[in-house]
Write an enzyme that holds these catalytic residues in place. Structure first.
Site, short mmCIF file in Angstrom:
data_model
loop_
_atom_site.label_atom_id
_atom_site.label_comp_id
_atom_site.label_asym_id
_atom_site.label_seq_id
_atom_site.Cartn_x
_atom_site.Cartn_y
_atom_site.Cartn_z
N ARG A 95 5.34 6.43 8.18
CA ARG A 95 5.59 5.41 7.12
C ARG A 95 7.04 4.91 7.13
NH1 ARG A 95 1.41 6.37 3.25
NH2 ARG A 95 1.64 4.22 2.60
N CYS A 138 4.12 10.83 5.06
CA CYS A 138 3.12 11.51 4.23
C CYS A 138 2.01 11.98 5.16
CB CYS A 138 2.59 10.55 3.18
SG CYS A 138 1.59 9.27 3.89
N LYS A 145 -5.13 -0.24 -7.89
CA LYS A 145 -3.91 0.60 -7.94
C LYS A 145 -2.77 -0.06 -7.18
CE LYS A 145 -3.51 4.12 -4.92
NZ LYS A 145 -2.30 4.21 -4.08
N ASN A 146 -3.04 -0.53 -5.96
CA ASN A 146 -1.95 -1.02 -5.11
C ASN A 146 -1.43 -2.39 -5.53
OD1 ASN A 146 -2.11 1.36 -3.80
ND2 ASN A 146 -3.27 0.58 -2.05
N ARG A 163 -4.88 10.61 -7.81
CA ARG A 163 -3.75 9.66 -7.71
C ARG A 163 -4.27 8.23 -7.76
NH1 ARG A 163 -0.12 10.24 -2.59
NH2 ARG A 163 0.45 8.23 -3.46
N ASP A 188 -7.81 1.93 4.42
CA ASP A 188 -8.08 2.80 3.27
C ASP A 188 -9.56 3.08 3.08
OD1 ASP A 188 -5.42 1.50 1.13
OD2 ASP A 188 -5.43 2.84 2.86
C1 EPZ Z 1 0.06 0.07 1.66
O1 EPZ Z 1 0.91 1.03 2.24
C2 EPZ Z 1 -0.90 0.84 0.77
N1 EPZ Z 1 -0.14 1.52 -0.27
C3 EPZ Z 1 -1.69 1.86 1.60
O2 EPZ Z 1 -2.65 2.45 0.73
C4 EPZ Z 1 -2.44 1.11 2.70
O3 EPZ Z 1 -3.07 2.06 3.53
C5 EPZ Z 1 -1.46 0.27 3.53
O4 EPZ Z 1 -0.71 -0.61 2.66
C6 EPZ Z 1 -2.16 -0.59 4.57
O5 EPZ Z 1 -3.06 -1.44 3.93
C7 EPZ Z 1 0.25 0.80 -1.34
O6 EPZ Z 1 -0.01 -0.38 -1.44
C8 EPZ Z 1 1.00 1.57 -2.41
P1 EPZ Z 1 2.14 -0.90 5.46
P2 EPZ Z 1 2.23 0.53 3.02
O7 EPZ Z 1 3.61 -1.10 5.24
O8 EPZ Z 1 2.74 -0.71 2.39
C9 EPZ Z 1 4.10 0.18 9.65
C10 EPZ Z 1 -3.75 4.14 -0.41
O9 EPZ Z 1 -4.59 4.94 0.02
N2 EPZ Z 1 5.39 -0.16 9.04
O10 EPZ Z 1 1.24 -2.08 5.40
O11 EPZ Z 1 3.16 1.68 3.18
C11 EPZ Z 1 3.49 1.44 9.08
O12 EPZ Z 1 4.00 2.58 9.74
C12 EPZ Z 1 -2.53 3.84 0.42
O13 EPZ Z 1 -3.85 3.50 -1.49
C13 EPZ Z 1 6.53 -0.22 9.84
O14 EPZ Z 1 6.47 0.04 11.05
O15 EPZ Z 1 1.61 0.19 4.44
C14 EPZ Z 1 2.02 1.24 9.33
O16 EPZ Z 1 1.75 1.63 10.67
C15 EPZ Z 1 -2.47 4.72 1.66
N3 EPZ Z 1 7.71 -0.56 9.27
C16 EPZ Z 1 1.84 -0.27 9.22
O17 EPZ Z 1 3.14 -0.83 9.33
C17 EPZ Z 1 7.81 -0.87 7.93
O18 EPZ Z 1 8.94 -1.19 7.48
C18 EPZ Z 1 1.21 -0.73 7.91
O19 EPZ Z 1 1.95 -0.14 6.85
C19 EPZ Z 1 6.66 -0.80 7.14
C20 EPZ Z 1 5.45 -0.46 7.71
#
Ligand code: EPZ
Length: 430
Positions: free
Chosen positions: A122, A117, A22-23, A397, A305
């Site tokens: 996020r 969320c 999915k991702n 989803r 995840d």
């Molecule tokens: C992706 O989310 C995935 N979603 C998430 O999967 C997954 O849990 C996550 O990566 C971590 O592997 C998709 O790919 C659609 P991040 P993403 O940016 O990109 C912080 C699922 O169940 N951060 O890697 O939003 C953030 O708060 C979903 O399929 C900042 O601080 O995750 C978090 O603590 C849930 N500033 C950490 O980084 C930013 O600008 C990692 O978030 C961006 C992120």
């Protein structure tokens, strides 16, 4: 409201085919509009998040043709709007990938600011930092992220945190920028690599994806391609945990074993036997599960995840386990639901102290988010009696035919929508 009704106790045995990631598919579909030629994408999972993103793409003029359940043709030549409305972002935050794709292609985009969320706030400050680093102007206006650039100029961008979405969005914004972009402290997830491979098949020049330094040489334009999305390592990991918790024997087919290494290592540690082949892993769980320690980390560490799913398994293991969630600040919401099934878990900050119990009992629980919902389903598979999992819209989803795949492995699980359906299931589930 749809629910899953589950009668626990059956060991899951047999084979299951894993679908497209999915991702990875979300990023690849967004990137597919970056050429005016037609792109064919295969192995796209048939799940709600994908449907919403495709609707968002059509809303700005992309031509989306469904070839079959898992194959789409996309053409971005007729895009007439560069604004992605709020209702798409409200449904799935990954619609913000269109920000990077549209900025990279048209040097302009506006996307509703994604909120937090159920698993955390996020933020997207690193996405914005990357766009600004490429010379784009970024403003927040009326709840929209509005970005535009006269020119996108390659730059050296250091991500303050390892972010999958941030790495993906900056990669897309830079593929047609002038000169070279270096993304330092980049995310290394398989879906980041899959997007880079997809963009390179369209004529981009991206090197180093899968390491923490990605180098992108801007090209003038991108062209058509045909591409198949990688298998979903989280769907695979979820079925691996289902085998572990039900004392089952499942062969999970159509996987890339390397993507599952951290999950495989932990399953062996808690007492499962694993057999690997080129595109499958077999999980046999015949001994009592043992406790362990888990800390979620960016890839190749243990994936966040998969945190709810392994915590559910550890809830039935011998001894006390410690699970530390280092990625998101609110990813233990399922613990209160699991307590209704008899789990003994104490959450202190971003750490869960899990004291194994001899068994779960069926109860009515609600899925707080996608992965926690899947974890509650696998808890129900091991529980004595009947479990009702509510709010399964979250689960659907990201998991295609979840109940059907589990049923084929011997689970007693039905999707129920009425009290009558439920009574019928309870009567039949002997
Ligand atoms: C992706 O989310 C995935 N979603 C998430 O999967 C997954 O849990 C996550 O990566 C971590 O592997 C998709 O790919 C659609 P991040 P993403 O940016 O990109 C912080 C699922 O169940 N951060 O890697 O939003 C953030 O708060 C979903 O399929 C900042 O601080 O995750 C978090 O603590 C849930 N500033 C950490 O980084 C930013 O600008 C990692 O978030 C961006 C992120």
């Amino acid at each position: 409201m749809e629910q899953y009704a589950i009668k626990g106790g059956n060991p899951l045995v047999g084979e299951v085919e894993i679908g497209g990631a999915k991702n990875a598919a979300l990023a690849i579909l967004a990137a597919s509009i970056m050429t005016d030629e037609t792109v064919l994408i295969e192995n796209v999972p048939d799940v709600r998040d994908i449907h919403v993103l495709l609707q968002a793409m059509e809303s700005i003029g992309a031509i989306v043709s469904k070839v079959d359940r898992h194959t789409y043709k996309i053409n971005g030549s007729q895009i007439s709007s560069l604004t992605i409305e709020d209702d798409y972002i409200k449904k799935i935050r990954a619609s913000y990938y269109l920000l990077g794709a549209l900025l990279g292609k048209y040097k302009e985009a506006a996307v509703a600011l994604p909120g937090g969320c159920n698993i955390g706030s996020r933020p997207i400050d690193q996405h914005i930092k990357g766009f600004k680093g490429l010379g784009a102007n970024v403003k927040i206006e009326h709840g929209l992220i509005v970005t535009r650039a006269d020119e996108l100029i390659g730059n050296h961008i250091y991500m303050d945190v390892v972010t999958v979405g941030g790495t993906i969005n900056v990669m897309m914004a830079s593929v047609m920028a002038q000169g070279q972009t270096i993304i330092e402290n980049a995310a290394k997830e398989p879906h980041v690599v899959d997007l880079a491979n997809f963009l390179n098949s369209m004529g981009a020049n991206i090197k180093g994806a899968g390491t923490d330094v990605i180098r992108i040489k801007g090209v003038d334009k991108l062209h058509k391609t045909e591409y198949a999305v990688i298998p979903d390592q989280i769907e695979a990991g979820t079925f691996m945990m289902a085998a572990a918790i039900t004392k089952g024997d499942i062969t999970i087919k159509n996987v890339i074993p390397k993507h599952l290494e951290s999950i495989t290592a932990k399953l062996i540690e808690i007492g499962c036997e694993i057999e690997e082949s080129d595109d499958a892993v077999r999980v046999v769980s015949s001994k009592p599960l043992q406790h362990t320690q888990i800390k979620t980390l960016p890839y190749p560490g243990f994936p966040t995840d998969m945190q709810p799913q392994i915590s559910v398994a550890l809830g039935l293991s011998q001894g006390t386990s410690i699970v530390t969630e280092s990625i998101f600040e609110n990813r233990f919401k399922y613990v209160d639901e699991l307590a209704r099934m008899g789990a003994d878990i104490k959450v202190e900050g971003n750490t869960a102290i899990i004291t194994g119990v001899s068994g779960y009992t069926g109860a009515s629980v609600s899925a707080p988010d996608l992965r926690a919902g899947a974890a509650l389903v696998i808890a129900g598979l091991a529980a004595e009696g009947v479990t009702i999992v509510d709010d399964i819209k979250y689960i659907e989803r990201g998991y295609e035919d979840f109940n059907l795949k589990l049923k084929k492995l011997g689970a007693q699980i039905e999707k129920v929508t009425t009290e009558r359906d439920y009574r019928k299931f309870k009567f039949q589930a002997v």
